[in-house]
Each structure stands twice: as structure tokens, then as C-alpha cells.
Design a protein around this motif. Sequence first.
Motif, PDB file in Angstrom:
ATOM      1  N   LEU A  22       0.829  -1.203   0.000  1.00 40.46           N
ATOM      2  CA  LEU A  22       0.000   0.000   0.000  1.00 40.46           C
ATOM      3  C   LEU A  22       0.868   1.260   0.000  1.00 40.46           C
ATOM      4  O   LEU A  22       1.970   1.271   0.546  1.00 40.46           O
ATOM      5  CB  LEU A  22      -0.903   0.034   1.232  1.00 40.46           C
ATOM      6  N   ASN A  23       0.346   2.296  -0.608  1.00 39.86           N
ATOM      7  CA  ASN A  23       1.001   3.605  -0.557  1.00 39.86           C
ATOM      8  C   ASN A  23      -0.085   4.675  -0.647  1.00 39.86           C
ATOM      9  O   ASN A  23      -1.272   4.359  -0.818  1.00 39.86           O
ATOM     10  CB  ASN A  23       2.043   3.761  -1.665  1.00 39.86           C
ATOM     11  N   GLU A  24       0.308   5.918  -0.524  1.00 41.82           N
ATOM     12  CA  GLU A  24      -0.678   7.002  -0.504  1.00 41.82           C
ATOM     13  C   GLU A  24      -1.428   7.112  -1.830  1.00 41.82           C
ATOM     14  O   GLU A  24      -2.625   7.400  -1.846  1.00 41.82           O
ATOM     15  CB  GLU A  24      -0.016   8.334  -0.172  1.00 41.82           C
ATOM     16  N   LYS A  25      -0.756   6.865  -2.923  1.00 39.98           N
ATOM     17  CA  LYS A  25      -1.406   6.945  -4.228  1.00 39.98           C
ATOM     18  C   LYS A  25      -2.540   5.928  -4.333  1.00 39.98           C
ATOM     19  O   LYS A  25      -3.641   6.245  -4.806  1.00 39.98           O
ATOM     20  CB  LYS A  25      -0.392   6.718  -5.340  1.00 39.98           C
ATOM     21  N   ILE A  26      -2.291   4.708  -3.886  1.00 47.33           N
ATOM     22  CA  ILE A  26      -3.313   3.654  -3.929  1.00 47.33           C
ATOM     23  C   ILE A  26      -4.472   4.000  -3.004  1.00 47.33           C
ATOM     24  O   ILE A  26      -5.643   3.903  -3.388  1.00 47.33           O
ATOM     25  CB  ILE A  26      -2.698   2.288  -3.548  1.00 47.33           C
ATOM     26  N   LEU A  27      -4.163   4.413  -1.776  1.00 47.45           N
ATOM     27  CA  LEU A  27      -5.222   4.715  -0.815  1.00 47.45           C
ATOM     28  C   LEU A  27      -6.029   5.946  -1.227  1.00 47.45           C
ATOM     29  O   LEU A  27      -7.241   6.000  -1.002  1.00 47.45           O
ATOM     30  CB  LEU A  27      -4.629   4.906   0.576  1.00 47.45           C
ATOM     31  N   ASN A  28      -5.387   6.910  -1.830  1.00 43.32           N
ATOM     32  CA  ASN A  28      -6.105   8.087  -2.316  1.00 43.32           C
ATOM     33  C   ASN A  28      -7.084   7.698  -3.421  1.00 43.32           C
ATOM     34  O   ASN A  28      -8.222   8.177  -3.470  1.00 43.32           O
ATOM     35  CB  ASN A  28      -5.120   9.133  -2.823  1.00 43.32           C
ATOM     36  N   TYR A  29      -6.634   6.797  -4.300  1.00 42.88           N
ATOM     37  CA  TYR A  29      -7.522   6.276  -5.340  1.00 42.88           C
ATOM     38  C   TYR A  29      -8.707   5.546  -4.705  1.00 42.88           C
ATOM     39  O   TYR A  29      -9.860   5.725  -5.123  1.00 42.88           O
ATOM     40  CB  TYR A  29      -6.761   5.337  -6.274  1.00 42.88           C
TER      41      TYR A  29
END
Length: 355
Positions: free
Chosen positions: A99-106
Motif C-alpha cells: 500500500l502507498n498514498e497513491k493507492i489509498l487516495n484512489y
Amino acid sequence: MLSRLMLPLTYKCNLNCEYCYVDKKINKSMNLKTALLAVDFLMKTGKRSGKSVDIVFIGGEPLIEWKNMLKIIFYSKQLAAKTKIAIGTIGFPTNGLLLNEKILNYCRRENIQVAVSIDGFDNKRRTLAGENSFYLVEKMIPLLLKYADVVRIRSTIHPDYVNGSAKNFKKFLELGFTKIDMQPVTGIMWSPAQKRIYLKNLAASFGEIEKSQLKNKTAVDMKHLRDFISNCQEEKGCPKVKEEFLVDVDGNIYPCEFYLSIPVEKRILYAIGNINKGINDSLAESCMRHKLCDAGDNIPALKKKCSSCKQTQACYKVCFGYDTQKRKFDSSVAKNNWVLFRDIEKIFSKYGYLI
């Protein structure tokens, strides 16, 4: 009517969890064509039933196939809009390491639900090198809290480490998580002492929920336990076989995700269809009728009557009685797990209003 698609994007995983029910001898990923055909099939069944549909990506570690997951989500939403079918939930479980911020933001933007497995410091979740994975996922907690609206903590309680379950649950609450699952490992024997500790800690966790709600006025959601037990008490039987279906990497259709635990050479015997040919209605109906107990009749293998419900949530041969270590059905494991969940129902009947 089938309305919930379980899609194993890959059997590959970056961890080697001891209690994982997936047959790890398979090292395959689902091709995009098969996945999109599975979505087509889901939309057709949803159209006939008039119900909303759900899609859950599983594995292995589904984030290994993140790029394909994005394509499938986009296709699903486009097709749902075109055919005027409502999508209820899209989500996936993950060990959190990719997980990373880009995935969670999506996921926040597209309302994708993420269930992150965190079992605490003492756990059976090992890296491929045999190391404790907790240190790795612990680093992710600040990011997970930032996206707590789409993140659910999934804490799987192994009998060897049951002592710390209430402490871990309390810690998750104190950190600020409000969606937490605390579920016991099935397909493994629980000793009487381990069951007593689990039930005591489960009751204590409900006590922590009550304190948290009084203090913070915030609802706490234990969806897995709530769905599992409430459906059982309402005598609806297992929602998995009534609503859920799994499309495997080869396109074969199975009643639920737990069939991934059966070695692939034996699994085919339980297939109820194929996305290219459709479902065998008689086989599907047989699975939907399957239950551990029936209207108070004696259970053939367990030789005792159900004390609290007429139907069980868990498939007798796969979910409760399938020994995930030996990869075969074990009636002693079935009986042991069945008794554990009857005791969980008693706890739920007392505290279930809190979740």
C-alpha cells in the motif's frame, strides 16, 4: 441469487502466513480477459436479480496485480452504468506491505474498501524469509489512519497467540480505527483453554467498544463478526453460498472463496460451472441448500444438536472442517470449530447491539 463476485487476481504473495487457507502450490495470476468475463457474468446475474452487486479482489496478495485491478474496476463501473446495475461494494483484503498514498487516495476517491491484516506483534504472518512481518506493517499505521474511512483492520486470531487479542483490539481503538474485525482462525484445533481466553477477550473487546462509544460518540464496526453471526441467528444460512461465487484463475466457478484451500486437482470436483459455459443450476442449488444442521436434526458427523440456530454460516466440509495444515477434511476440526462459533454466538447475543 448470486451477486457477490470473489476474484483471486493472483496466487502469488509476498508473505507466507501459516494460517492462510489458499493452496500455495499454485503460482498463477488471472489474465485480464478471464477477469472481465467474470465481471460480465456478475452483471448478468445482477440484472436478473435486480440486486446491487459486490466485487472483492482476493489472492494471494491482490495488490501484486494492482494494474489489472485498476482496469477491472474501471470496466466494472462502466458496465454497471451502461446496464443500470448498482454496485454495492468493491474492495480487497491486503497484508498492507504494498500500500502507498497513491493507492489509498484512489481507493478513497473511488470508494474502494481496503481490509488490512494486522494481527499484532505475536503472529503467524511471516515474510518469505521467515521474519516477523509486523515491523513492516507497523510502519504503515499512520498512513492507514489517514485513510481510516476506507480502511478496515482485520485481526485474525491464532490460538497460539490468543492472549494478546484484547490488548491489540484496545490499541486499534485508541489509535482511532473504527472498523475492526477480530476473527478466529478456522481449519485448526482450539484447545479448551485457548477458546476460553478468546471468548473472554472478545467480551472484553466489546467492553472497550462500549467505553469508546460513551467517550467519543463514535460507532465501531465489526462487520465480519456481525454478518457472520447475525445471518446465522436469522436462519438465512451461509451468505457465501446464497449470494457469493468465486471465479478461479482458470474460469471455473465455485460456491465461495474457501474452495481455494482445496488442492486444485481435487477442487475441480466442486466446480458449479465455468464463465464460458455458465452455472450448473442443480449443483448451485445443492450448494445453497447445504448446511451443518437442519431444523434441529442430529448432525451426522457431530452427533449433537445445534443449540442456537437452524443453519450455520460456514460450509461444513471447507470452512469449518477443512484442516488447512494437512489439506484435508477432519471431522475433529469441524466439531471443534463448530463449538467455538456456537460460543461466539452467545457473546454476540449479549453485546451485538454495540456493532
